[in-house]
Each structure stands twice: as structure tokens, then as C-alpha cells.
Design a protein around this motif. Structure first.
Motif, PDB file in Angstrom:
ATOM      1  N   TYR A   1      34.762  -1.669  18.110  1.00  0.00           N
ATOM      2  CA  TYR A   1      36.349  -1.628  17.461  1.00  0.00           C
ATOM      3  C   TYR A   1      36.982  -1.331  18.756  1.00  0.00           C
ATOM      4  O   TYR A   1      38.121  -1.930  19.006  1.00  0.00           O
ATOM      5  N   PHE A   2      36.763  -0.416  19.671  1.00  0.00           N
ATOM      6  CA  PHE A   2      37.129   0.183  20.713  1.00  0.00           C
ATOM      7  C   PHE A   2      37.473  -0.954  21.905  1.00  0.00           C
ATOM      8  O   PHE A   2      38.580  -1.249  22.425  1.00  0.00           O
ATOM      9  N   ASP A   3      36.493  -1.773  22.092  1.00  0.00           N
ATOM     10  CA  ASP A   3      36.465  -3.136  22.953  1.00  0.00           C
ATOM     11  C   ASP A   3      37.450  -4.000  22.361  1.00  0.00           C
ATOM     12  O   ASP A   3      38.381  -4.788  23.253  1.00  0.00           O
TER      13      ASP A   3
ATOM     14  N   ASN B   1      39.918  -3.694  20.477  1.00  0.00           N
ATOM     15  CA  ASN B   1      41.190  -3.012  20.500  1.00  0.00           C
ATOM     16  C   ASN B   1      41.795  -3.392  21.793  1.00  0.00           C
ATOM     17  O   ASN B   1      43.034  -3.464  21.962  1.00  0.00           O
ATOM     18  N   GLN B   2      41.010  -3.208  22.857  1.00  0.00           N
ATOM     19  CA  GLN B   2      41.484  -3.370  24.158  1.00  0.00           C
ATOM     20  C   GLN B   2      41.823  -4.853  24.386  1.00  0.00           C
ATOM     21  O   GLN B   2      42.509  -5.102  25.175  1.00  0.00           O
ATOM     22  N   ILE B   3      40.871  -5.735  24.138  1.00  0.00           N
ATOM     23  CA  ILE B   3      41.350  -7.221  24.214  1.00  0.00           C
ATOM     24  C   ILE B   3      42.176  -7.518  23.711  1.00  0.00           C
ATOM     25  O   ILE B   3      43.106  -8.424  24.054  1.00  0.00           O
TER      26      ILE B   3
ATOM     27  N   SER C   1      44.783  -5.764  22.966  1.00  0.00           N
ATOM     28  CA  SER C   1      46.146  -5.227  23.348  1.00  0.00           C
ATOM     29  C   SER C   1      46.593  -5.857  24.668  1.00  0.00           C
ATOM     30  O   SER C   1      47.737  -5.800  25.017  1.00  0.00           O
ATOM     31  N   ILE C   2      45.683  -6.763  25.242  1.00  0.00           N
ATOM     32  CA  ILE C   2      46.010  -7.485  26.623  1.00  0.00           C
ATOM     33  C   ILE C   2      46.135  -8.690  26.264  1.00  0.00           C
ATOM     34  O   ILE C   2      46.515  -9.504  27.238  1.00  0.00           O
TER      35      ILE C   2
ATOM     36  N   LYS D   1      45.884 -14.019  19.797  1.00  0.00           N
ATOM     37  CA  LYS D   1      45.765 -12.411  19.097  1.00  0.00           C
ATOM     38  C   LYS D   1      45.574 -12.524  17.831  1.00  0.00           C
ATOM     39  O   LYS D   1      44.812 -11.916  17.254  1.00  0.00           O
TER      40      LYS D   1
END
Length: 77
Positions: A28-30, A32-34, A36-37, A44
Motif C-alpha cells: 500500500y505504501f509503495d 501510494n508513493q508511485i 503520488s509521483i 494515475k
């Protein structure tokens, strides 16, 4: 992992469930970072749809582990 699922051992299923929750948290955090950029809105949106489907499947697998049945799952939305 398949062998652990075949043998109906509550301890194995609990371990698999905890492992699945831990891995999905990092995923989830990985993701989320992808997201966001990501600069292209189409990319997206596609990535968000893919991530939602993936986490839906992970959630269904978690429910199946709790009920000890992989046959009660609904098809993908």
C-alpha cells in the motif's frame, strides 16, 4: 505457501493471514508513493484502478483464510 493452505492447520492459516496483512501494508505504501509521483492523470487513474482491484483480491483472500474456504469468494467487481 500452497502446502500450508492445503493442510487445515489453524496456526498456519493465522501465520499466512498475518504475513498477508504485513505485505499488503508495505505494498500500500509503495503504491501510494508511485501514485503520488505519477504525472499523467490517465496513468494515475489506471494505476489506482489496478491497486483497488489488487487490494480487493487481497481482502477477499484474507476473508477466505478466516473462514478457511477459498470457494466463498465473489468474483471481481
Amino acid at each position: 505457501m500452497e502446502e500450508d493452505l492445503v493442510h487445515d492447520n489453524a496456526e498456519n492459516l493465522e501465520f499466512i493471514g498475518r504475513d498477508l496483512r504485513l505485505k499488503s501494508t508495505f505494498l500500500y505504501f509503495d503504491l501510494n508513493q508511485i501514485l503520488s509521483i505519477a504525472d499523467d492523470e490517465h496513468k494515475k487513474a489506471s494505476l489506482t484502478d489496478l491497486a483497488n482491484r489488487l487490494f480487493y483480491c487481497i481482502e477477499e483472500l484474507g476473508h477466505a483464510l478466516k473462514s478457511r474456504s477459498v470457494f466463498d469468494s465473489d468474483p471481481l467487481p
